[in-house]
Design a protein around this motif. Structure first.
Motif, PDB file in Angstrom:
ATOM      1  N   LYS A  48      40.833  37.598  40.843  1.00 34.07           N
ATOM      2  CA  LYS A  48      40.144  38.910  40.103  1.00 34.07           C
ATOM      3  C   LYS A  48      39.005  38.645  40.896  1.00 34.07           C
ATOM      4  O   LYS A  48      37.873  37.975  40.192  1.00 34.07           O
ATOM      5  N   GLU A  50      35.259  39.214  41.392  1.00 39.29           N
ATOM      6  CA  GLU A  50      34.002  38.903  40.287  1.00 39.29           C
ATOM      7  C   GLU A  50      33.201  40.487  40.248  1.00 39.29           C
ATOM      8  O   GLU A  50      32.089  40.839  39.969  1.00 39.29           O
ATOM      9  N   LYS A  83      36.419  45.712  40.644  1.00 43.41           N
ATOM     10  CA  LYS A  83      35.805  44.590  39.855  1.00 43.41           C
ATOM     11  C   LYS A  83      36.882  44.390  38.817  1.00 43.41           C
ATOM     12  O   LYS A  83      38.046  45.157  38.351  1.00 43.41           O
ATOM     13  N   GLY A  84      37.703  42.829  39.178  1.00 40.73           N
ATOM     14  CA  GLY A  84      38.275  43.184  38.382  1.00 40.73           C
ATOM     15  C   GLY A  84      39.755  42.782  38.142  1.00 40.73           C
ATOM     16  O   GLY A  84      41.131  43.008  37.941  1.00 40.73           O
ATOM     17  N   GLU A  85      39.720  43.474  40.280  1.00 38.30           N
ATOM     18  CA  GLU A  85      41.374  43.483  40.711  1.00 38.30           C
ATOM     19  C   GLU A  85      41.482  42.319  41.385  1.00 38.30           C
ATOM     20  O   GLU A  85      40.477  41.797  41.987  1.00 38.30           O
ATOM     21  N   GLU A  86      42.894  41.951  41.830  1.00 33.60           N
ATOM     22  CA  GLU A  86      43.143  41.298  43.062  1.00 33.60           C
ATOM     23  C   GLU A  86      43.945  42.108  44.125  1.00 33.60           C
ATOM     24  O   GLU A  86      44.192  43.107  43.438  1.00 33.60           O
ATOM     25  N   ASN A 105      27.472  45.254  43.318  1.00 31.02           N
ATOM     26  CA  ASN A 105      27.847  45.150  42.117  1.00 31.02           C
ATOM     27  C   ASN A 105      26.147  46.559  41.161  1.00 31.02           C
ATOM     28  O   ASN A 105      25.809  46.441  41.851  1.00 31.02           O
TER      29      ASN A 105
END
Length: 144
Positions: A48, A50, A83-86, A105
């Motif tokens: 995932k 960052e 963010k937080g996904e693959e 970010n």
């Protein structure tokens, strides 16, 4: 094979300064790169993310696998991976794909994720502030 042609990771102390700065805290870079994905090769995050990832396909084509969906990608298109996904990018078999990447970010990340959640075309026009996106990435690399 996936080849990093150019890559720069912003040092953590500079990222910390950007987070505090009223000029940069809304959106700031954490990494920037240029990669080539050989035809028939898979480029993936393997975990995932960052930070959010902006990917601009300058040449070639492939299939983006994100959140269970397969999305075709061709030259002069871009997409943002939240963010937080693959993700996985499958380069077409007979064509190498060249991609410009920018991890970012900040406080406005959620807004960017919503507005650019699909693959979009970048069509040069007279009204664009930056008509040549590759030149913009070159300029960023030259100043880092």
């Amino acid at each position: 094979m996936v080849t990093e042609k150019r890559y720069f990771k912003i040092p953590i102390p500079l990222i910390d300064e950007q987070k505090k700065s009223p000029l940069f805290r809304d959106l700031y870079l954490t990494e920037i790169g240029e990669i080539e994905v050989d035809g028939g090769t898979i480029w993936s995050s393997n975990s995932k993310l960052e930070n959010c990832l902006l990917v601009y396909c300058t040449k070639g084509s492939g299939i983006l696998m994100l959140i269970g969906e397969q999305v075709p990608v061709t030259g002069d298109q871009f997409f943002i991976i939240p963010k937080g996904e693959e993700f996985k990018f499958y380069s077409e078999i007979d064509v190498n794909s060249q991609l410009l990447t920018a991890f970012f970010n900040g406080k406005k990340v959620k807004q960017m994720e919503k507005e650019f959640s699909v693959v979009r075309h970048l069509i040069p026009s007279v009204n664009n502030r930056v008509a040549n996106r590759e030149m913009l990435f070159d300029e960023i690399f030259n100043n880092l």
